[in-house]
Design a protein around this motif. Structure first.
Motif, mmCIF file in Angstrom:
data_model
loop_
_atom_site.group_PDB
_atom_site.id
_atom_site.type_symbol
_atom_site.label_atom_id
_atom_site.label_comp_id
_atom_site.label_asym_id
_atom_site.label_seq_id
_atom_site.Cartn_x
_atom_site.Cartn_y
_atom_site.Cartn_z
ATOM 1 N N ASP A 73 34.536 41.009 34.853
ATOM 2 C CA ASP A 73 34.077 41.802 35.984
ATOM 3 C C ASP A 73 32.937 42.707 35.530
ATOM 4 N N GLU A 74 31.813 42.650 36.226
ATOM 5 C CA GLU A 74 30.633 43.424 35.826
ATOM 6 C C GLU A 74 30.876 44.929 35.861
ATOM 7 N N LYS A 75 31.675 45.376 36.825
ATOM 8 C CA LYS A 75 31.864 46.821 37.004
ATOM 9 C C LYS A 75 32.908 47.399 36.067
ATOM 10 N N THR A 76 34.027 46.680 35.881
ATOM 11 C CA THR A 76 35.122 47.227 35.083
ATOM 12 C C THR A 76 35.168 46.701 33.662
ATOM 13 N N GLY A 77 34.515 45.574 33.414
ATOM 14 C CA GLY A 77 34.581 44.958 32.093
ATOM 15 C C GLY A 77 35.874 44.202 31.853
ATOM 16 N N GLU A 78 36.725 44.130 32.885
ATOM 17 C CA GLU A 78 38.012 43.432 32.757
ATOM 18 C C GLU A 78 37.796 41.918 32.775
ATOM 19 N N LYS A 79 38.503 41.223 31.890
ATOM 20 C CA LYS A 79 38.399 39.767 31.814
ATOM 21 C C LYS A 79 39.508 39.144 32.655
ATOM 22 N N PHE A 80 39.141 38.184 33.483
ATOM 23 C CA PHE A 80 40.090 37.447 34.315
ATOM 24 C C PHE A 80 40.105 36.001 33.858
ATOM 25 N N THR A 81 41.294 35.432 33.762
ATOM 26 C CA THR A 81 41.436 34.034 33.350
ATOM 27 C C THR A 81 42.372 33.309 34.299
ATOM 28 N N VAL A 82 41.971 32.118 34.685
ATOM 29 C CA VAL A 82 42.795 31.241 35.517
ATOM 30 C C VAL A 82 42.996 29.953 34.737
ATOM 31 N N THR A 83 44.247 29.552 34.570
ATOM 32 C CA THR A 83 44.557 28.233 34.020
ATOM 33 C C THR A 83 45.065 27.389 35.174
ATOM 34 N N TYR A 84 44.849 26.096 35.106
ATOM 35 C CA TYR A 84 45.237 25.275 36.244
ATOM 36 C C TYR A 84 45.566 23.848 35.836
ATOM 37 N N VAL A 85 46.292 23.212 36.744
ATOM 38 C CA VAL A 85 46.533 21.775 36.711
ATOM 39 C C VAL A 85 46.138 21.277 38.091
ATOM 40 N N ALA A 86 45.399 20.198 38.130
ATOM 41 C CA ALA A 86 45.066 19.552 39.391
ATOM 42 C C ALA A 86 45.492 18.096 39.266
ATOM 43 N N ASP A 87 46.427 17.703 40.111
ATOM 44 C CA ASP A 87 46.950 16.342 40.055
ATOM 45 C C ASP A 87 47.358 15.901 41.454
ATOM 46 N N GLU A 88 48.244 14.920 41.526
ATOM 47 C CA GLU A 88 48.670 14.419 42.838
ATOM 48 C C GLU A 88 49.418 15.474 43.654
ATOM 49 N N ASN A 89 49.816 16.564 43.022
ATOM 50 C CA ASN A 89 50.480 17.662 43.730
ATOM 51 C C ASN A 89 49.506 18.758 44.158
ATOM 52 N N GLY A 90 48.213 18.559 43.922
ATOM 53 C CA GLY A 90 47.206 19.525 44.338
ATOM 54 C C GLY A 90 46.748 20.424 43.200
ATOM 55 N N PHE A 91 45.974 21.436 43.577
ATOM 56 C CA PHE A 91 45.437 22.405 42.623
ATOM 57 C C PHE A 91 46.470 23.503 42.431
ATOM 58 N N GLN A 92 46.881 23.733 41.178
ATOM 59 C CA GLN A 92 47.944 24.691 40.873
ATOM 60 C C GLN A 92 47.437 25.730 39.875
ATOM 61 N N PRO A 93 46.820 26.812 40.390
ATOM 62 C CA PRO A 93 46.276 27.833 39.494
ATOM 63 C C PRO A 93 47.329 28.845 39.064
ATOM 64 N N GLN A 94 47.126 29.438 37.891
ATOM 65 C CA GLN A 94 47.970 30.523 37.401
ATOM 66 C C GLN A 94 47.079 31.553 36.722
ATOM 67 N N GLY A 95 47.382 32.820 36.971
ATOM 68 C CA GLY A 95 46.633 33.903 36.354
ATOM 69 C C GLY A 95 47.344 35.209 36.599
ATOM 70 N N ALA A 96 47.242 36.129 35.677
ATOM 71 C CA ALA A 96 47.941 37.407 35.802
ATOM 72 C C ALA A 96 47.489 38.178 37.029
ATOM 73 N N HIS A 97 46.274 37.958 37.487
ATOM 74 C CA HIS A 97 45.732 38.689 38.637
ATOM 75 C C HIS A 97 45.994 37.985 39.967
ATOM 76 N N LEU A 98 46.557 36.782 39.947
ATOM 77 C CA LEU A 98 46.815 36.034 41.187
ATOM 78 C C LEU A 98 48.185 36.407 41.771
ATOM 79 N N PRO A 99 48.262 36.499 43.088
ATOM 80 C CA PRO A 99 49.553 36.805 43.700
ATOM 81 C C PRO A 99 50.524 35.627 43.543
ATOM 82 N N VAL A 100 51.797 35.941 43.475
ATOM 83 C CA VAL A 100 52.851 34.936 43.330
ATOM 84 C C VAL A 100 53.786 35.053 44.522
ATOM 85 N N ALA A 101 54.158 33.924 45.092
ATOM 86 C CA ALA A 101 55.085 33.928 46.225
ATOM 87 C C ALA A 101 56.457 34.384 45.754
#
Length: 104
Positions: A73-101
């Motif tokens: 992030d340009e303003k805060t300097g915080e690093k954001f990372t998203v890891t993912y799998v995309a397969d027959e079940n769709g795009f499945q992202p994970q990241g500490a900053h992403l909301p979880v159901a």
């Protein structure tokens, strides 16, 4: 009215900041049944992915991609990372900053 349109266009151009990031690393390897790519820029952006075909030659043939991307992030300097799998079940992202159901 024309003045307003020209003013808004000039204001938008003045506010828009060009991205001055340079490419530090860019690699790719493409095979018939698998591939990988990596990109890293001077502004802290990083993208990595690996993919492969699964069940080749069947009616269930599909691509499976594992990867990650990150940015700073340009303003805060915080690093954001998203890891993912995309397969027959769709795009499945994970990241500490992403909301979880909530758990069912």
């Amino acid at each position: 009215m024309k003045f307003l349109i020209v003013f808004v266009a000039l204001f938008a151009m003045a506010v828009a900041r060009p991205n001055e990031a340079n490419i530090l690393k860019q690699d790719s390897d493409v095979q018939p049944d698998k591939w990988s790519s990596a990109l890293e820029t001077s502004d802290g952006t990083k993208i990595d992915q690996q993919g492969a075909l699964k069940d080749v030659g069947t009616e269930h043939e599909a691509a499976v991609v594992h990867g990650s991307y990150s940015w700073v992030d340009e303003k805060t300097g915080e690093k954001f990372t998203v890891t993912y799998v995309a397969d027959e079940n769709g795009f499945q992202p994970q990241g500490a900053h992403l909301p979880v159901a909530p758990a069912a």
